[in-house]
Motif scaffolding. Structure first.
Motif, PDB file in Angstrom:
ATOM      1  N   THR A  63       0.847  -1.188   0.000  1.00  0.00           N
ATOM      2  CA  THR A  63       0.000   0.000   0.000  1.00  0.00           C
ATOM      3  C   THR A  63       0.889   1.246   0.000  1.00  0.00           C
ATOM      4  OG1 THR A  63      -0.161  -0.079   2.425  1.00  0.00           O
ATOM      5  CG2 THR A  63      -1.910  -1.150   1.148  1.00  0.00           C
ATOM      6  N   THR A  64       0.324   2.386  -0.393  1.00  0.00           N
ATOM      7  CA  THR A  64       1.119   3.601  -0.560  1.00  0.00           C
ATOM      8  C   THR A  64       0.608   4.802   0.234  1.00  0.00           C
ATOM      9  OG1 THR A  64      -0.155   4.286  -2.505  1.00  0.00           O
ATOM     10  CG2 THR A  64       1.781   2.894  -2.899  1.00  0.00           C
ATOM     11  N   VAL A  65      -0.648   4.781   0.684  1.00  0.00           N
ATOM     12  CA  VAL A  65      -1.220   5.939   1.376  1.00  0.00           C
ATOM     13  C   VAL A  65      -0.861   5.887   2.853  1.00  0.00           C
ATOM     14  CG1 VAL A  65      -3.336   7.159   1.997  1.00  0.00           C
ATOM     15  CG2 VAL A  65      -3.123   6.096  -0.270  1.00  0.00           C
ATOM     16  N   ASP A  66      -0.151   6.905   3.337  1.00  0.00           N
ATOM     17  CA  ASP A  66       0.142   7.001   4.761  1.00  0.00           C
ATOM     18  C   ASP A  66      -1.156   7.238   5.529  1.00  0.00           C
ATOM     19  OD1 ASP A  66       2.314   7.570   6.971  1.00  0.00           O
ATOM     20  OD2 ASP A  66       0.784   9.141   7.167  1.00  0.00           O
ATOM     21  N   TRP A  67      -1.321   6.553   6.639  1.00  0.00           N
ATOM     22  CA  TRP A  67      -2.604   6.595   7.336  1.00  0.00           C
ATOM     23  C   TRP A  67      -2.970   7.998   7.803  1.00  0.00           C
ATOM     24  CZ3 TRP A  67      -3.450   7.902  12.496  1.00  0.00           C
ATOM     25  CH2 TRP A  67      -2.331   7.945  13.328  1.00  0.00           C
ATOM     26  N   ARG A 124      -7.542  13.471   4.937  1.00  0.00           N
ATOM     27  CA  ARG A 124      -8.396  13.704   3.769  1.00  0.00           C
ATOM     28  C   ARG A 124      -9.832  13.258   4.040  1.00  0.00           C
ATOM     29  NH1 ARG A 124      -6.492  10.745  -0.986  1.00  0.00           N
ATOM     30  NH2 ARG A 124      -4.788   9.719   0.115  1.00  0.00           N
ATOM     31  N   MET A 125      -9.971  12.139   4.738  1.00  0.00           N
ATOM     32  CA  MET A 125     -11.311  11.671   5.103  1.00  0.00           C
ATOM     33  C   MET A 125     -12.016  12.697   5.982  1.00  0.00           C
ATOM     34  SD  MET A 125     -12.340   8.421   7.524  1.00  0.00           S
ATOM     35  CE  MET A 125     -11.717   9.326   8.953  1.00  0.00           C
ATOM     36  N   ALA A 126     -11.312  13.174   6.996  1.00  0.00           N
ATOM     37  CA  ALA A 126     -11.911  14.145   7.914  1.00  0.00           C
ATOM     38  C   ALA A 126     -12.276  15.430   7.183  1.00  0.00           C
ATOM     39  CB  ALA A 126     -10.943  14.439   9.057  1.00  0.00           C
ATOM     40  N   ALA A 127     -11.417  15.864   6.262  1.00  0.00           N
ATOM     41  CA  ALA A 127     -11.683  17.093   5.517  1.00  0.00           C
ATOM     42  C   ALA A 127     -12.880  16.940   4.591  1.00  0.00           C
ATOM     43  CB  ALA A 127     -10.446  17.496   4.722  1.00  0.00           C
ATOM     44  N   LEU A 171     -13.958  22.125   9.643  1.00  0.00           N
ATOM     45  CA  LEU A 171     -13.059  21.898  10.764  1.00  0.00           C
ATOM     46  C   LEU A 171     -11.645  21.479  10.361  1.00  0.00           C
ATOM     47  CD1 LEU A 171     -15.442  19.860  13.110  1.00  0.00           C
ATOM     48  CD2 LEU A 171     -14.919  22.307  13.225  1.00  0.00           C
ATOM     49  N   VAL A 172     -11.522  20.841   9.188  1.00  0.00           N
ATOM     50  CA  VAL A 172     -10.253  20.224   8.798  1.00  0.00           C
ATOM     51  C   VAL A 172      -9.904  20.613   7.365  1.00  0.00           C
ATOM     52  CG1 VAL A 172      -8.970  18.068   8.562  1.00  0.00           C
ATOM     53  CG2 VAL A 172     -10.764  18.265  10.297  1.00  0.00           C
ATOM     54  N   SER A 173      -8.651  20.977   7.153  1.00  0.00           N
ATOM     55  CA  SER A 173      -8.143  21.200   5.800  1.00  0.00           C
ATOM     56  C   SER A 173      -7.557  19.903   5.271  1.00  0.00           C
ATOM     57  CB  SER A 173      -7.059  22.282   5.809  1.00  0.00           C
ATOM     58  OG  SER A 173      -6.334  22.295   4.596  1.00  0.00           O
TER      59      SER A 173
END
Length: 302
Positions: free
Chosen positions: A278-282, A288-291, A297-299
């Motif tokens: 896998t390549t996406v850092d958690w 990104r999910m939170a944004a 609230l999140v950028s």
């Protein structure tokens, strides 16, 4: 994958939606589900997915073509009713394989929930199976194990190459378990955790899930190929909650209880050998999910 005819079950679900939309860009993709959510169906259809209403528990695929190149069985039932969930999670897989018996490959999405060793060691594909999710989802682990058995049997009986992929904590811009924890923190709710040390998992972002689909189909075989499917990074529930909380100015409150899930870390050595890393850092993925769900609230980038 280009120019293929692909059937996806559970097409309106958290895991399936981004997969269906990604594959529809270059393939003829059919999505089947109950489609009780009209907005989910509309989103898929706008993305080029042909949607048909099917009740997987009934196992009736009348009106659905059988000439698919690939089948992705991503549907899942968690009603808590044994008759319904056994039919949807196990019997329907065999009926679907019989319906699409000329497919080049069949991908069956199972779960790390099938493992139930006594300790917290990393689970290989040969680790003890059992009723891992009983405290929260009484039918889930057993019906997922039954589904694997049905798929393995039908692969041999019909000669359909198949892969069973045991997925562990999928998440991304379409949601996931960590999003529930974020929303609990925003609602000032305590997050249940098992007694003892950190509850460790392998969260896997939807970008990696999508990227690995072609390889999972490529390694399909008779007898069936079974492989763990999770992120390369081992992350505890406590750590991702602390990180998500830091993004929104909330300190997670944990409540120890036996009525929740234990950690479930998967050994992904076989996955690396068969389909890569896998390549996406958690942290990036969860930011990104939170944004996506809380842009106020999140950028996504800072």
């Amino acid at each position: 994958m280009r120019g293929s005819k692909i059937l996806i079950t559970g097409a309106s679900g958290q895991v399936a939606v981004p997969i269906a939309l990604a594959l529809a860009a270059d393939n003829e993709v059919w999505g089947i589900a109950r489609f009780t959510d009209a907005a989910a169906r509309e989103r898929l259809e706008k993305g080029g997915v042909r949607c048909e209403s099917v009740n997987m528990a009934a196992g009736d695929f009348t009106g659905i073509p059988s000439d698919f190149d690939y089948v992705l069985n991503l549907g899942v039932a968690k009603s808590g009713r044994w008759d319904k969930d056994m039919a949807a999670n196990a019997e329907s897989a065999g009926l679907l394989m019989a319906h699409c018996r000329d497919a080049t490959a069949f991908l069956h999405c199972s779960s790390g929930a099938v493992y139930d060793p006594p300790g917290d060691e990393y689970r290989t594909e040969r680790t003890d199976l059992g009723d891992n999710h009983k405290p929260l989802l009484p039918t889930y682990s057993i019906t997922k194990i039954a589904g694997e058995t049905v798929v393995a049997t039908m692969a041999r009986a019909l000669g359909v190459p198949a892969t069973i992929a045991r997925l562990n904590v999928p998440y991304g811009n379409n949601g996931g378990w960590p999003l529930f924890h974020l929303d609990m923190m925003l609602g000032d709710m305590a997050i249940p955790v098992p007694p003892g040390g950190p509850a460790v998992y392998n969260p896997i972002h939807e970008d990696d899930i999508i990227a690995m689909i072609p390889k999972l189909l490529e390694v399909a075989s008779v007898p069936v190929t079974t492989v763990n499917w999770g992120g390369d990074q081992f992350v505890s529930l406590q750590d991702w909650c602390a990180y998500l909380g830091s993004l929104v100015g909330k300190e997670p409150v944990f409540e120890e209880t036996h009525h929740t899930l234990r950690g479930n870390p998967l050994d992904v050595t076989k996955m690396h050998e068969l389909i890569g890393h896998t390549t996406v850092d958690w942290r990036d993925g969860m930011r990104r999910m939170a944004a996506t769900f809380h842009p106020d609230l999140v950028s996504a980038t800072t």
